[in-house]
Structures are given as C-alpha cells and as structure tokens.
Design a protein around this motif. Structure first.
Motif, PDB file in Angstrom:
ATOM      1  N   VAL A 227       6.312  12.523  11.264  1.00  0.00           N
ATOM      2  CA  VAL A 227       7.079  13.577  10.589  1.00  0.00           C
ATOM      3  C   VAL A 227       6.536  14.939  11.012  1.00  0.00           C
ATOM      4  O   VAL A 227       5.443  15.042  11.572  1.00  0.00           O
ATOM      5  N   GLN A 228       7.355  15.964  10.706  1.00  0.00           N
ATOM      6  CA  GLN A 228       6.861  17.336  10.858  1.00  0.00           C
ATOM      7  C   GLN A 228       7.021  18.028   9.515  1.00  0.00           C
ATOM      8  O   GLN A 228       8.104  17.989   8.910  1.00  0.00           O
TER       9      GLN A 228
ATOM     10  N   ARG B  52      -1.850  14.135   1.467  1.00  0.00           N
ATOM     11  CA  ARG B  52      -2.774  13.532   2.421  1.00  0.00           C
ATOM     12  C   ARG B  52      -2.046  12.505   3.306  1.00  0.00           C
ATOM     13  O   ARG B  52      -2.203  12.478   4.520  1.00  0.00           O
ATOM     14  N   MET B  53      -1.212  11.698   2.650  1.00  0.00           N
ATOM     15  CA  MET B  53      -0.466  10.665   3.386  1.00  0.00           C
ATOM     16  C   MET B  53       0.507  11.304   4.382  1.00  0.00           C
ATOM     17  O   MET B  53       0.614  10.874   5.535  1.00  0.00           O
ATOM     18  N   LEU B  54       1.213  12.355   3.952  1.00  0.00           N
ATOM     19  CA  LEU B  54       2.195  13.002   4.839  1.00  0.00           C
ATOM     20  C   LEU B  54       1.499  13.671   6.018  1.00  0.00           C
ATOM     21  O   LEU B  54       2.017  13.676   7.146  1.00  0.00           O
ATOM     22  N   ARG B  55       0.295  14.221   5.771  1.00  0.00           N
ATOM     23  CA  ARG B  55      -0.452  14.832   6.880  1.00  0.00           C
ATOM     24  C   ARG B  55      -0.879  13.779   7.887  1.00  0.00           C
ATOM     25  O   ARG B  55      -0.854  14.013   9.100  1.00  0.00           O
ATOM     26  N   TYR B  56      -1.241  12.607   7.368  1.00  0.00           N
ATOM     27  CA  TYR B  56      -1.557  11.488   8.259  1.00  0.00           C
ATOM     28  C   TYR B  56      -0.320  11.121   9.083  1.00  0.00           C
ATOM     29  O   TYR B  56      -0.406  10.946  10.306  1.00  0.00           O
TER      30      TYR B  56
ATOM     31  N   SER C 264       0.841  -1.187   0.000  1.00  0.00           N
ATOM     32  CA  SER C 264       0.000   0.000   0.000  1.00  0.00           C
ATOM     33  C   SER C 264       0.885   1.248   0.000  1.00  0.00           C
ATOM     34  O   SER C 264       2.081   1.190   0.291  1.00  0.00           O
ATOM     35  N   LEU C 265       0.273   2.389  -0.339  1.00  0.00           N
ATOM     36  CA  LEU C 265       1.056   3.614  -0.522  1.00  0.00           C
ATOM     37  C   LEU C 265       1.720   4.088   0.767  1.00  0.00           C
ATOM     38  O   LEU C 265       2.814   4.653   0.722  1.00  0.00           O
ATOM     39  N   ASP C 266       1.076   3.863   1.925  1.00  0.00           N
ATOM     40  CA  ASP C 266       1.716   4.313   3.176  1.00  0.00           C
ATOM     41  C   ASP C 266       3.079   3.638   3.364  1.00  0.00           C
ATOM     42  O   ASP C 266       4.059   4.280   3.748  1.00  0.00           O
ATOM     43  N   LYS C 267       3.154   2.334   3.036  1.00  0.00           N
ATOM     44  CA  LYS C 267       4.423   1.620   3.139  1.00  0.00           C
ATOM     45  C   LYS C 267       5.445   2.164   2.142  1.00  0.00           C
ATOM     46  O   LYS C 267       6.633   2.282   2.441  1.00  0.00           O
ATOM     47  N   ARG C 268       4.973   2.501   0.936  1.00  0.00           N
ATOM     48  CA  ARG C 268       5.897   2.994  -0.096  1.00  0.00           C
ATOM     49  C   ARG C 268       6.420   4.381   0.257  1.00  0.00           C
ATOM     50  O   ARG C 268       7.581   4.689   0.030  1.00  0.00           O
ATOM     51  N   VAL C 269       5.545   5.232   0.816  1.00  0.00           N
ATOM     52  CA  VAL C 269       5.999   6.564   1.233  1.00  0.00           C
ATOM     53  C   VAL C 269       7.001   6.429   2.389  1.00  0.00           C
ATOM     54  O   VAL C 269       8.050   7.088   2.404  1.00  0.00           O
ATOM     55  N   ALA C 270       6.695   5.526   3.329  1.00  0.00           N
ATOM     56  CA  ALA C 270       7.620   5.304   4.455  1.00  0.00           C
ATOM     57  C   ALA C 270       8.980   4.845   3.934  1.00  0.00           C
ATOM     58  O   ALA C 270      10.027   5.367   4.343  1.00  0.00           O
TER      59      ALA C 270
END
Lengths: 219, 219
Positions: free
Chosen positions: A198-199, A187-191, A146-152
């Motif tokens: 993160v900040q 949206r993902m980074l805000r989550y 999923s995208l959250d894992k890819r962004v991480a």
C-alpha cells in the motif's frame, strides 16, 4: 423501488397484515454517522435499506469498538428490533456508514405479525441465522487469524465495497472495525507500505499490490 | 420425566404434529466423550437433554478448540439440526461432556412442523437467539477480557456445575474450552497457585480462595 419488492415474504402476508405494515411503515433519510439504534434501551424496529450502508458494532466498557456486520442495499436489519425476542441478551449499536434511505417497520407491528405467521417467523429465523453466521465468522477470524490477515481482508473488502483502489479511511476507523488500537493498525499499515503493498498519505490508503493482499488473506 | 414435559411448545402442537414427533422420536444414551454432531456434514436433528451435559465447540484448521456453549438437563440443542436453516453457515461440533440421556427429533420432522407452525418457528427463534447471545458473550470475553479473568470465570463455572471445590480437569481441557494453549493455561494456573488461589496436583485443581477468583472475574 417499492417496499413490497424488497420485503421477501410480502406475498405470504394476508391483506390485514399487509395493511398493518403499510399503515405503520416509516420512510427515513439519514446522514452518514447517524446512530440508528443504541443497545437494548431503544427498539426502533426492523430496518429495510433502500440505499446506503449500515454498520453494527459492539462497544467495550473502555470505549473500544468492533464491527460485527455491515448491511447494504436491500438488506434487512433485525437486531434494531431486538426487543421482539426476549432471548437476545446482547447490545449492538447501529450506525449509518453512508447517507442511507431506509424503511422502518415498528417493532410491535412486526412482532404481532411474526407471532401469527409461520412464514414471517421462519423468515426471521433465517435473518437471525445470517447475522449469527456473520458473528461466528468474526469469532473465528479473531481466534485463529493474525491481525495482518485481518487488515488485508478488511482493505480488500473496503476496496470491493467502494469499487476503488484509493480508500478514504483513517487508521482510527480501521481500528474500530477490527476491535484493535490505532497505533497497532498504523504499525501494520507501515509494514504493508514497506512491503510495497500500500501507499499511505493523510486519510488515504492506496492499494498498490492487490495480489499480495489476497495472498496474505488466504495463505 | 417425559418428553412432553420438557418440550416447551408441546401444548401448541396439533394432534398430527404430536404424532409425527412421537412417532419419530429417538431416545439415546451416550457415554462421555461421544461426538454427537460433527459440523454440517451430518444433521442429526434436535437434541433434548433428559440428563447429562453437552459441549458445543469450534475447531481451527490447526486443531485448536474453543467451547462456544454448554447444555444441561432439559436444554435443547438446535445447532445439531443446523441443516434446517440454510442461513446457518458455520460448523460446530457437539460432544457429550458427561454420560448423557437425550431424545433426538429428526431434522426433517422438525423442519416440516416449523414450516407450518408459527409457535414452533417462534420458539426456534428464541432458541437461536439464546445461542447467538452465548456467542456474543464469548466474543466480548475474548475481545475485552484478559486471560486471567477468563480462567477465573471458567474455574468458578466448573465449580458451580460440579458443586465442588476440587475439580478433576486437565490443563489441556481448560485450554480447549478457552481457545488457548496448554502451556499458557499451566502458566496462569501456576500464577494462581503462587497467589494462594488454587492448589494444583496431577489432573486436579482445588479452589482455595473463591473470593479472589470472584474478584478477578469481576474487578
């Protein structure tokens, strides 16, 4: 650092082949953002990176991008010489992600040597297998993660490349690396920010909780 | 049809190399559904298909599949000998999609010849570049094409392979080719049926409107 020390099969070339390469070698310095290769229209040749960073990506008809691999000091870029193999039937774009010093071996010179020399041909095979493996890894990420894992994973990779927790990178740029849209990345980074991972501030992402990112990447 | 006529670089081998291959060559007949290669754990060797059809796919941790390429009469399967290149760092599974007759060149024999012979090494390069191109095509499909277009393209491909408008294939099998879920494929096929493009019955899909499928595939 000399070309001879970086090029892995140098000692397996004969004198004629060594002279052909040295006689045609082209040292270049390019600025961050320079397009070094643009699809099959041009066939610049093999790049050997002395220092810097390159990014290979593909482009959709609608102008969306996704990074397929990145290259660093002492890496060799084969797909900028894709014309040397007729079975390469896809187009990649190669861009300097940082100011980069590189050597270029003209495609024709490399092709002639590869046709005669089993060591050079086998070395080329290994290069292509490495890039093929990069793309298979990417395919699996896109299919099964999923995208959250890819962004991480991307934030951790960037942090490792830059040796820093504060990343100067826009949401747009992350979207282009991951083949996504800016709005989706924001949206993902805000989550991530709400979770204390993160900040965010203008053009900067500070990693606050590396452990949580690692847990996200490999649950 | 002899092995010598199918193997493209046969005439560029010397007598010793020819004898090494002929002496180790293994002719096999396998039934539809046979697993011929299962990731990097085994390294069966190079397959040359005399007749039949193979499918190469990858598998997620959760057991989902996606087809990365298919091979037909006279094609050569390189990734079943992935151990010959250490830079191949991904695992594929190769399965007979139909009853298949094939020759197997043991990986060690091929590797030794490839290390000596520039023509064999360069031929291997072209083989890998072809499969790499297949995967790049797939990546672009997954990234930039919606599922309706991919299902349309798959039905047209199947119809072309089978030379028939009536396809004996389950929704589950299509899902495995496309890296999707059965429920999602069923929903898409029902939509196609409502549009008069296909007619569905148990285990069978009849293509009624080939033109509409082609328009979907290339809008």
């Amino acid at each position: 650092m000399d070309f001879q020390n970086i090029f892995p099969v140098w000692n397996q070339l004969n004198t004629i082949q060594k002279n052909q390469i040295l006689g045609s070698l082209n040292a270049q310095k390019v600025k961050k953002g320079t397009l070094l290769h643009n699809g099959n229209a041009d066939c610049a040749g093999l790049f050997l990176i002395k220092s810097g960073q390159l990014r290979a990506y593909i482009l959709s008809d609608e102008g969306r991008e996704i990074t397929i691999y990145r290259l660093f000091d002492m890496d060799i870029c084969l797909l900028s010489a894709s014309c040397i193999m007729r079975s390469i039937q896809f187009e990649v774009i190669i861009e300097a992600e940082k100011d980069t010093e590189l050597w270029v071996i003209p495609a024709e010179v490399y092709k002639n040597i590869m046709e005669q020399s089993a060591p050079v041909a086998n070395y080329t095979n290994e290069l292509m297998a490495s890039r093929f493996s990069d793309v298979m890894w990417l395919l699996e990420q896109i299919l099964w993660k999923s995208l959250d894992k890819r962004v991480a994973a991307f934030l951790l990779e960037e942090s490792s490349i830059e040796q820093a927790s504060e990343l100067k990178i826009t949401h747009e740029t992350i979207a282009k690396h991951l083949g996504s849209h800016r709005e989706v990345i924001t949206r993902m980074l805000r989550y991530f920010q709400n979770e204390g991972i993160v900040q965010l501030s203008r053009g900067t992402i500070v990693i606050l909780d590396r452990k949580k990112l690692e847990q996200l990447q490999n649950p």
